[in-house]
Motif scaffolding. Structure first.
Motif, PDB file in Angstrom:
ATOM      1  N   GLY A  57       8.702  14.300   1.994  1.00  0.00           N
ATOM      2  CA  GLY A  57       7.250  14.441   2.011  1.00  0.00           C
ATOM      3  C   GLY A  57       6.699  14.322   3.410  1.00  0.00           C
ATOM      4  O   GLY A  57       7.154  13.480   4.201  1.00  0.00           O
ATOM      5  N   HIS A  58       5.716  15.162   3.740  1.00  0.00           N
ATOM      6  CA  HIS A  58       5.095  15.146   5.066  1.00  0.00           C
ATOM      7  C   HIS A  58       3.670  14.619   4.985  1.00  0.00           C
ATOM      8  O   HIS A  58       2.891  15.043   4.123  1.00  0.00           O
ATOM      9  N   SER A  59       3.319  13.690   5.881  1.00  0.00           N
ATOM     10  CA  SER A  59       1.958  13.199   6.038  1.00  0.00           C
ATOM     11  C   SER A  59       1.436  12.635   4.709  1.00  0.00           C
ATOM     12  O   SER A  59       2.006  11.678   4.186  1.00  0.00           O
ATOM     13  N   MET A  60       0.375  13.193   4.141  1.00  0.00           N
ATOM     14  CA  MET A  60      -0.079  12.732   2.840  1.00  0.00           C
ATOM     15  C   MET A  60       1.056  12.775   1.827  1.00  0.00           C
ATOM     16  O   MET A  60       1.231  11.860   1.017  1.00  0.00           O
ATOM     17  N   GLY A  61       1.855  13.845   1.876  1.00  0.00           N
ATOM     18  CA  GLY A  61       3.003  13.958   0.984  1.00  0.00           C
ATOM     19  C   GLY A  61       4.044  12.887   1.242  1.00  0.00           C
ATOM     20  O   GLY A  61       4.757  12.448   0.330  1.00  0.00           O
ATOM     21  N   GLY A  62       4.157  12.430   2.510  1.00  0.00           N
ATOM     22  CA  GLY A  62       5.055  11.337   2.837  1.00  0.00           C
ATOM     23  C   GLY A  62       4.615  10.046   2.171  1.00  0.00           C
ATOM     24  O   GLY A  62       5.437   9.254   1.690  1.00  0.00           O
ATOM     25  N   ASN A  63       3.304   9.824   2.132  1.00  0.00           N
ATOM     26  CA  ASN A  63       2.782   8.658   1.424  1.00  0.00           C
ATOM     27  C   ASN A  63       3.030   8.775  -0.077  1.00  0.00           C
ATOM     28  O   ASN A  63       3.367   7.791  -0.738  1.00  0.00           O
ATOM     29  N   VAL A  64       2.870   9.980  -0.602  1.00  0.00           N
ATOM     30  CA  VAL A  64       3.115  10.188  -2.040  1.00  0.00           C
ATOM     31  C   VAL A  64       4.552   9.830  -2.393  1.00  0.00           C
ATOM     32  O   VAL A  64       4.807   9.100  -3.364  1.00  0.00           O
ATOM     33  N   VAL A  65       5.530  10.326  -1.617  1.00  0.00           N
ATOM     34  CA  VAL A  65       6.925  10.095  -1.974  1.00  0.00           C
ATOM     35  C   VAL A  65       7.298   8.624  -1.823  1.00  0.00           C
ATOM     36  O   VAL A  65       8.139   8.106  -2.585  1.00  0.00           O
ATOM     37  N   MET A  66       6.701   7.923  -0.855  1.00  0.00           N
ATOM     38  CA  MET A  66       6.974   6.497  -0.703  1.00  0.00           C
ATOM     39  C   MET A  66       6.435   5.710  -1.903  1.00  0.00           C
ATOM     40  O   MET A  66       7.096   4.803  -2.407  1.00  0.00           O
ATOM     41  N   TRP A  67       5.245   6.048  -2.360  1.00  0.00           N
ATOM     42  CA  TRP A  67       4.686   5.388  -3.537  1.00  0.00           C
ATOM     43  C   TRP A  67       5.493   5.762  -4.788  1.00  0.00           C
ATOM     44  O   TRP A  67       5.838   4.893  -5.590  1.00  0.00           O
ATOM     45  N   GLY A 122       8.547   6.741  -5.031  1.00  0.00           N
ATOM     46  CA  GLY A 122       9.862   6.115  -5.002  1.00  0.00           C
ATOM     47  C   GLY A 122       9.830   4.666  -5.438  1.00  0.00           C
ATOM     48  O   GLY A 122      10.816   4.148  -5.980  1.00  0.00           O
ATOM     49  N   GLY A 123       8.692   3.994  -5.203  1.00  0.00           N
ATOM     50  CA  GLY A 123       8.549   2.619  -5.650  1.00  0.00           C
ATOM     51  C   GLY A 123       8.314   2.497  -7.141  1.00  0.00           C
ATOM     52  O   GLY A 123       8.591   1.447  -7.743  1.00  0.00           O
ATOM     53  N   VAL A 124       7.792   3.560  -7.742  1.00  0.00           N
ATOM     54  CA  VAL A 124       7.533   3.555  -9.186  1.00  0.00           C
ATOM     55  C   VAL A 124       8.730   4.105  -9.964  1.00  0.00           C
ATOM     56  O   VAL A 124       9.092   3.595 -11.022  1.00  0.00           O
ATOM     57  N   ARG A 125       9.351   5.153  -9.440  1.00  0.00           N
ATOM     58  CA  ARG A 125      10.467   5.822 -10.116  1.00  0.00           C
ATOM     59  C   ARG A 125      11.700   5.880  -9.199  1.00  0.00           C
ATOM     60  O   ARG A 125      12.202   6.964  -8.892  1.00  0.00           O
ATOM     61  N   PRO A 126      12.212   4.755  -8.750  1.00  0.00           N
ATOM     62  CA  PRO A 126      13.343   4.790  -7.815  1.00  0.00           C
ATOM     63  C   PRO A 126      14.585   5.456  -8.393  1.00  0.00           C
ATOM     64  O   PRO A 126      15.377   6.045  -7.643  1.00  0.00           O
ATOM     65  N   GLU A 127      14.729   5.407  -9.689  1.00  0.00           N
ATOM     66  CA  GLU A 127      15.927   5.975 -10.323  1.00  0.00           C
ATOM     67  C   GLU A 127      15.974   7.490 -10.244  1.00  0.00           C
ATOM     68  O   GLU A 127      17.039   8.103 -10.432  1.00  0.00           O
ATOM     69  N   ARG A 128      14.861   8.133  -9.912  1.00  0.00           N
ATOM     70  CA  ARG A 128      14.816   9.588  -9.884  1.00  0.00           C
ATOM     71  C   ARG A 128      15.175  10.163  -8.512  1.00  0.00           C
ATOM     72  O   ARG A 128      15.290  11.387  -8.377  1.00  0.00           O
ATOM     73  N   ILE A 129      15.333   9.303  -7.503  1.00  0.00           N
ATOM     74  CA  ILE A 129      15.512   9.780  -6.129  1.00  0.00           C
ATOM     75  C   ILE A 129      16.859   9.329  -5.583  1.00  0.00           C
ATOM     76  O   ILE A 129      17.182   8.146  -5.594  1.00  0.00           O
ATOM     77  N   ARG A 130      17.619  10.288  -5.076  1.00  0.00           N
ATOM     78  CA  ARG A 130      18.907   9.989  -4.437  1.00  0.00           C
ATOM     79  C   ARG A 130      18.706   9.598  -2.975  1.00  0.00           C
ATOM     80  O   ARG A 130      19.252   8.608  -2.501  1.00  0.00           O
ATOM     81  N   ARG A 131      17.961  10.401  -2.236  1.00  0.00           N
ATOM     82  CA  ARG A 131      17.607  10.126  -0.846  1.00  0.00           C
ATOM     83  C   ARG A 131      16.131  10.467  -0.670  1.00  0.00           C
ATOM     84  O   ARG A 131      15.635  11.438  -1.246  1.00  0.00           O
ATOM     85  N   LEU A 132      15.432   9.693   0.166  1.00  0.00           N
ATOM     86  CA  LEU A 132      14.003   9.902   0.394  1.00  0.00           C
ATOM     87  C   LEU A 132      13.758  10.054   1.892  1.00  0.00           C
ATOM     88  O   LEU A 132      14.228   9.242   2.689  1.00  0.00           O
ATOM     89  N   VAL A 133      13.014  11.103   2.267  1.00  0.00           N
ATOM     90  CA  VAL A 133      12.687  11.365   3.674  1.00  0.00           C
ATOM     91  C   VAL A 133      11.166  11.392   3.820  1.00  0.00           C
ATOM     92  O   VAL A 133      10.478  12.193   3.178  1.00  0.00           O
ATOM     93  N   ASN A 134      10.658  10.519   4.666  1.00  0.00           N
ATOM     94  CA  ASN A 134       9.224  10.396   4.902  1.00  0.00           C
ATOM     95  C   ASN A 134       8.901  10.912   6.303  1.00  0.00           C
ATOM     96  O   ASN A 134       9.296  10.313   7.303  1.00  0.00           O
ATOM     97  N   LEU A 135       8.187  12.029   6.373  1.00  0.00           N
ATOM     98  CA  LEU A 135       7.802  12.644   7.645  1.00  0.00           C
ATOM     99  C   LEU A 135       6.386  12.206   8.012  1.00  0.00           C
ATOM    100  O   LEU A 135       5.406  12.805   7.573  1.00  0.00           O
ATOM    101  N   GLU A 136       6.296  11.131   8.741  1.00  0.00           N
ATOM    102  CA  GLU A 136       5.010  10.606   9.231  1.00  0.00           C
ATOM    103  C   GLU A 136       3.992  10.374   8.111  1.00  0.00           C
ATOM    104  O   GLU A 136       2.796  10.633   8.286  1.00  0.00           O
ATOM    105  N   GLY A 137       4.470   9.874   6.986  1.00  0.00           N
ATOM    106  CA  GLY A 137       3.558   9.372   5.952  1.00  0.00           C
ATOM    107  C   GLY A 137       3.274   7.913   6.272  1.00  0.00           C
ATOM    108  O   GLY A 137       3.839   7.001   5.662  1.00  0.00           O
ATOM    109  N   PHE A 138       2.414   7.686   7.251  1.00  0.00           N
ATOM    110  CA  PHE A 138       2.236   6.357   7.829  1.00  0.00           C
ATOM    111  C   PHE A 138       1.498   5.381   6.913  1.00  0.00           C
ATOM    112  O   PHE A 138       1.620   4.174   7.072  1.00  0.00           O
ATOM    113  N   GLY A 139       0.703   5.891   5.984  1.00  0.00           N
ATOM    114  CA  GLY A 139      -0.235   5.022   5.294  1.00  0.00           C
ATOM    115  C   GLY A 139      -1.544   4.951   6.060  1.00  0.00           C
ATOM    116  O   GLY A 139      -1.809   5.766   6.956  1.00  0.00           O
TER     117      GLY A 139
END
Length: 300
Positions: free
Chosen positions: A106-116, A118-135
């Motif tokens: 996820g990039h930027s806003m999308g980076g924040n989405v994937v970080m959130w 991943g915290g709710v559905r960690p079992e669905r993600i093998r690897r997570l990449v956050n591109l400047e989803g700073f919050g």
């Protein structure tokens, strides 16, 4: 104009009373993990084309236009709530990869989405990449009255037409706007992006494919304590990618710093921080080859 190497196809998926537009590259395979790419604020899924072209292997890539962006309609709403992106992503994965893990970027806003997410559905993600989803900068409860008042005032401006996106006389004007915003963007890429970032109107003018309601102040406070609880549940390996240009200094002018972001990342159980040189916030445009290599190395 930029010459595409890997051709995508457009699909429309019924998600929560919307017809979600999704760009898909490649075909599913039982031997590979799907690569899901989600874009940022005022961007579109097609923006990942340069990265997809730079990937060293053929991947099954799924990239949606978020609600109110690109070819996904807003659904008649005048406001967008962040949790809706999480739910939309959950439905999207149910449709494309039920019961299967994905590599999620996820990039930027999308980076924040994937970080959130991943915290709710960690079992669905093998690897997570956050591109400047700073919050966002931390908020305090006393900010709520002013925040809500500003949101309501902006809603009135929205309905009064004061927040409408201005049209461009020609698509070349859109390309020039993209290059002005990002001086590293080459003309061939800008001309290609312009035809996906904007749409032609009946009168021949071009308008950016982003609902103006996305420009509203978020009525909800950004509660760092809640975000950190989500970060703590990121059980998968996480790659946090940053550009050499420090966008946080430009955006927040000391209200939220890169050091504060790094401090928040310390609660993520398995995180690696990488930096891309000679790149700004739109790193997927500036250095797609470098970014593609980083992603493929991480998910290998």
């Amino acid at each position: 104009m930029y010459q595409v190497k890997r051709i995508s196809r457009s699909e429309f998926v019924p998600i929560r009373n919307l017809q979600y537009h999704v760009q898909v590259w490649g075909e599913p395979s039982p031997d590979t993990t799907p690569l899901v790419l989600v874009h940022g604020w005022m961007d579109v899924a097609a923006s990942y084309q340069f990265v997809v072209d730079a990937l060293g292997h053929d991947h099954y890539v799924i990239a949606p236009d978020w609600r109110g962006y690109g070819k996904t309609a807003a659904g008649g709403v005048d406001n967008f709530w962040f949790p809706d992106y999480l739910a939309d992503l959950d439905f999207l994965l149910d449709h494309y990869v039920p019961g299967q893990q994905v590599n999620l970027v996820g990039h930027s806003m999308g980076g924040n989405v994937v970080m959130w997410y991943g915290g709710v559905r960690p079992e669905r993600i093998r690897r997570l990449v956050n591109l400047e989803g700073f919050g966002m900068p931390a908020t305090t409860p006393d900010m709520a009255p002013a925040r809500l008042g500003k949101w309501m005032d902006e809603l009135k401006k929205l309905h009064g037409g004061e927040m409408d996106l201005r049209p461009y006389d020609m698509v070349s004007g859109v390309a020039r706007r993209l290059m002005k915003t990002n001086p590293r963007l080459s003309q061939d890429k800008a001309e290609w992006l312009a035809r996906h970032w904007a749409a032609e109107n009946q009168d021949g003018t071009w308008t950016i494919q982003g609902d103006p309601a996305h420009k509203l102040t978020n009525a909800s406070l950004y509660r760092v304590e809640e975000v950190l609880e989500l970060y703590k549940r990121l059980s998968m390996p996480v790659l946090a990618v940053e550009a050499s240009d420090n966008s946080l200094d430009m955006w927040w002018r000391g209200k939220f710093t890169l050091a504060e972001y790094h401090e928040r990342l310390k609660v993520v159980p398995h995180v690696e921080v990488a930096r891309i040189e000679d790149a700004g916030h739109m790193m997927h445009h500036d250095q797609p080859e470098v970014l593609a290599a980083l992603i493929e190395r991480f998910i290998a």
